[in-house]
Design a protein around this motif. Structure first.
Motif, PDB file in Angstrom:
ATOM      1  N   HIS A 125      45.169  41.833  36.923  1.00 55.95           N
ATOM      2  CA  HIS A 125      44.841  42.857  35.926  1.00 55.95           C
ATOM      3  C   HIS A 125      44.858  42.347  34.485  1.00 55.95           C
ATOM      4  N   HIS A 126      45.494  41.207  34.241  1.00 58.16           N
ATOM      5  CA  HIS A 126      45.510  40.609  32.898  1.00 58.16           C
ATOM      6  C   HIS A 126      45.962  41.614  31.829  1.00 58.16           C
ATOM      7  N   ASP A 127      46.989  42.380  32.156  1.00 58.91           N
ATOM      8  CA  ASP A 127      47.605  43.333  31.225  1.00 58.91           C
ATOM      9  C   ASP A 127      46.665  44.461  30.793  1.00 58.91           C
ATOM     10  N   ALA A 128      45.675  44.769  31.600  1.00 57.97           N
ATOM     11  CA  ALA A 128      44.825  45.936  31.334  1.00 57.97           C
ATOM     12  C   ALA A 128      45.634  47.211  31.566  1.00 57.97           C
ATOM     13  N   LEU A 129      45.093  48.337  31.120  1.00 63.53           N
ATOM     14  CA  LEU A 129      45.773  49.616  31.305  1.00 63.53           C
ATOM     15  C   LEU A 129      46.054  49.846  32.784  1.00 63.53           C
ATOM     16  N   SER A 130      47.271  50.258  33.104  1.00 59.43           N
ATOM     17  CA  SER A 130      47.659  50.422  34.503  1.00 59.43           C
ATOM     18  C   SER A 130      46.992  51.649  35.114  1.00 59.43           C
ATOM     19  N   PRO A 131      46.835  51.671  36.449  1.00 64.41           N
ATOM     20  CA  PRO A 131      46.267  52.856  37.096  1.00 64.41           C
ATOM     21  C   PRO A 131      47.042  54.130  36.787  1.00 64.41           C
ATOM     22  N   GLU A 132      48.359  54.045  36.731  1.00 68.04           N
ATOM     23  CA  GLU A 132      49.164  55.226  36.436  1.00 68.04           C
ATOM     24  C   GLU A 132      48.881  55.753  35.025  1.00 68.04           C
ATOM     25  N   GLU A 133      48.777  54.836  34.059  1.00 62.22           N
ATOM     26  CA  GLU A 133      48.477  55.251  32.683  1.00 62.22           C
ATOM     27  C   GLU A 133      47.078  55.849  32.584  1.00 62.22           C
ATOM     28  N   ARG A 134      46.147  55.310  33.346  1.00 65.25           N
ATOM     29  CA  ARG A 134      44.782  55.834  33.312  1.00 65.25           C
ATOM     30  C   ARG A 134      44.747  57.270  33.828  1.00 65.25           C
ATOM     31  N   VAL A 135      45.486  57.539  34.904  1.00 64.59           N
ATOM     32  CA  VAL A 135      45.543  58.899  35.447  1.00 64.59           C
ATOM     33  C   VAL A 135      46.214  59.847  34.459  1.00 64.59           C
ATOM     34  N   ARG A 136      47.235  59.365  33.759  1.00 61.93           N
ATOM     35  CA  ARG A 136      48.026  60.228  32.884  1.00 61.93           C
ATOM     36  C   ARG A 136      47.389  60.438  31.514  1.00 61.93           C
ATOM     37  N   LEU A 193      38.498  56.386  45.534  1.00 65.54           N
ATOM     38  CA  LEU A 193      39.131  55.193  44.989  1.00 65.54           C
ATOM     39  C   LEU A 193      40.554  55.562  44.596  1.00 65.54           C
ATOM     40  N   SER A 194      41.519  54.813  45.125  1.00 65.03           N
ATOM     41  CA  SER A 194      42.921  55.039  44.795  1.00 65.03           C
ATOM     42  C   SER A 194      43.542  53.699  44.427  1.00 65.03           C
ATOM     43  N   GLU A 195      44.268  53.658  43.306  1.00 65.53           N
ATOM     44  CA  GLU A 195      44.753  52.386  42.780  1.00 65.53           C
ATOM     45  C   GLU A 195      46.270  52.393  42.612  1.00 65.53           C
ATOM     46  N   ARG A 196      46.821  51.197  42.662  1.00 61.60           N
ATOM     47  CA  ARG A 196      48.229  51.002  42.324  1.00 61.60           C
ATOM     48  C   ARG A 196      48.417  49.581  41.818  1.00 61.60           C
ATOM     49  N   ARG A 197      49.470  49.385  41.056  1.00 63.05           N
ATOM     50  CA  ARG A 197      49.756  48.061  40.472  1.00 63.05           C
ATOM     51  C   ARG A 197      51.006  47.482  41.100  1.00 63.05           C
ATOM     52  N   ILE A 198      50.924  46.198  41.455  1.00 63.95           N
ATOM     53  CA  ILE A 198      52.075  45.458  41.967  1.00 63.95           C
ATOM     54  C   ILE A 198      52.139  44.133  41.212  1.00 63.95           C
ATOM     55  N   GLY A 199      53.141  43.971  40.391  1.00 68.85           N
ATOM     56  CA  GLY A 199      53.275  42.738  39.637  1.00 68.85           C
ATOM     57  C   GLY A 199      52.069  42.496  38.746  1.00 68.85           C
ATOM     58  N   GLY A 200      51.441  41.333  38.900  1.00 61.37           N
ATOM     59  CA  GLY A 200      50.292  40.984  38.080  1.00 61.37           C
ATOM     60  C   GLY A 200      48.960  41.355  38.698  1.00 61.37           C
ATOM     61  N   ALA A 201      48.970  42.173  39.754  1.00 62.32           N
ATOM     62  CA  ALA A 201      47.735  42.512  40.462  1.00 62.32           C
ATOM     63  C   ALA A 201      47.562  44.020  40.579  1.00 62.32           C
ATOM     64  N   ASP A 202      46.308  44.452  40.565  1.00 61.64           N
ATOM     65  CA  ASP A 202      45.952  45.843  40.838  1.00 61.64           C
ATOM     66  C   ASP A 202      45.312  45.919  42.216  1.00 61.64           C
ATOM     67  N   LEU A 203      45.775  46.869  43.023  1.00 59.11           N
ATOM     68  CA  LEU A 203      45.231  47.100  44.349  1.00 59.11           C
ATOM     69  C   LEU A 203      44.331  48.329  44.297  1.00 59.11           C
ATOM     70  N   THR A 204      43.074  48.185  44.699  1.00 61.15           N
ATOM     71  CA  THR A 204      42.109  49.285  44.708  1.00 61.15           C
ATOM     72  C   THR A 204      41.703  49.581  46.136  1.00 61.15           C
ATOM     73  N   PHE A 205      42.112  50.751  46.634  1.00 57.54           N
ATOM     74  CA  PHE A 205      41.758  51.190  47.977  1.00 57.54           C
ATOM     75  C   PHE A 205      40.510  52.073  47.899  1.00 57.54           C
ATOM     76  N   ARG A 206      39.592  51.911  48.848  1.00 55.56           N
ATOM     77  CA  ARG A 206      38.409  52.764  48.942  1.00 55.56           C
ATOM     78  C   ARG A 206      38.298  53.298  50.365  1.00 55.56           C
ATOM     79  N   PHE A 207      37.988  54.587  50.471  1.00 52.81           N
ATOM     80  CA  PHE A 207      37.872  55.233  51.778  1.00 52.81           C
ATOM     81  C   PHE A 207      36.966  56.453  51.646  1.00 52.81           C
ATOM     82  N   PRO A 208      36.433  56.967  52.750  1.00 51.76           N
ATOM     83  CA  PRO A 208      35.520  58.115  52.687  1.00 51.76           C
ATOM     84  C   PRO A 208      36.212  59.378  52.180  1.00 51.76           C
ATOM     85  N   ARG A 209      35.501  60.139  51.396  1.00 53.53           N
ATOM     86  CA  ARG A 209      36.027  61.398  50.867  1.00 53.53           C
ATOM     87  C   ARG A 209      36.410  62.359  51.985  1.00 53.53           C
TER      88      ARG A 209
END
Length: 233
Positions: A125-136, A193-209
């Protein structure tokens, strides 16, 4: 007279071009939708050296993940050590690496095959805005005022027209920490699309609506994948 003979055909060509533009635009949108589903379901690299490792230790953003070799979608990513990104997919609900499917372009165009897997991208993620901050802090700027309860404990808010997320909906719950931004069903199934951050990586899950009817099971499956790949977070 000579001037009118030259300009009249040009005017006719201009009017014809104006009528063709909406048709061309519509065909382009449909082609993009088909291409998206084809990309998700197309049988990418699946071969594995019988003597090779079943799992690969991969460092993404300085965070270690233990990745199933057979789940890696692209051959170039089949290597241990530091990487910028890894793309994976897992059969649902077993969460095993899916068996390869022989899907042709004709199959995608004539009968959209069902999506039966969870797609996961792990990227630094290179210190980009976290998924939690984006949602909030980011998403609320573009959401409609009203919320609708759609499933047990799950609410939906639409993104307003004309915003960067126009045509999408945000599903969230307060008790389980589940958030998903989803496109709407159209010529192709809507995807979430559902995201979470772990350490220096962002995990992006994709699945059918359509899986949101069992969103708790989907959330539990994503958590199991996190534990399998990284350990308890």
């Amino acid at each position: 007279m000579a001037v009118s003979q030259v300009t009249l055909p040009r005017a006719r060509i201009s009017r014809k071009s104006g009528h063709l533009l909406p048709i061309i635009s519509g065909l382009a949108v449909a082609a993009c939708a088909v291409a998206l589903v084809a990309y998700l379901l197309w049988p990418t690299w699946r071969t594995q050296n019988p003597g090779g490792p079943l799992r690969l230790p991969v460092s993404i953003g300085g965070t270690l993940f233990n990745v199933p070799t057979a789940a890696v979608r692209m051959k170039i990513q089949r290597q241990s050590g530091p990487q910028e990104r890894v793309d994976l997919d897992f059969a649902y609900p077993s969460l095993a690496p899916p068996a390869p499917k022989h899907i042709t372009a004709e199959m995608v165009e004539n009968a959209m095959p069902p999506i039966d897997r969870i797609f996961l991208s792990i990227a630094a993620h290179h210190d980009a805005l976290s998924p939690e901050e984006r949602v909030r802090t980011i998403y609320p700027r573009y959401l409609a005022d009203t919320a609708t309860t759609v499933e047990n404990g799950l609410t939906m808010r639409a993104f307003r027209q004309g915003t960067p997320y126009s045509g999408e909906d945000l599903f969230s719950t307060h008790d389980a920490g589940f958030d998903a931004r989803c496109t709407r069903d159209a010529s192709t199934p809507g995807m979430c699309l559902s995201e979470r951050r772990i350490g220096g990586a962002d995990l992006t899950f994709r699945f059918p609506r359509g899986w949101l009817v069992q969103w708790r099971a989907v959330a539990a499956a994503m958590e199991r994948l996190v534990v399998q790949l990284h350990g308890a977070s």
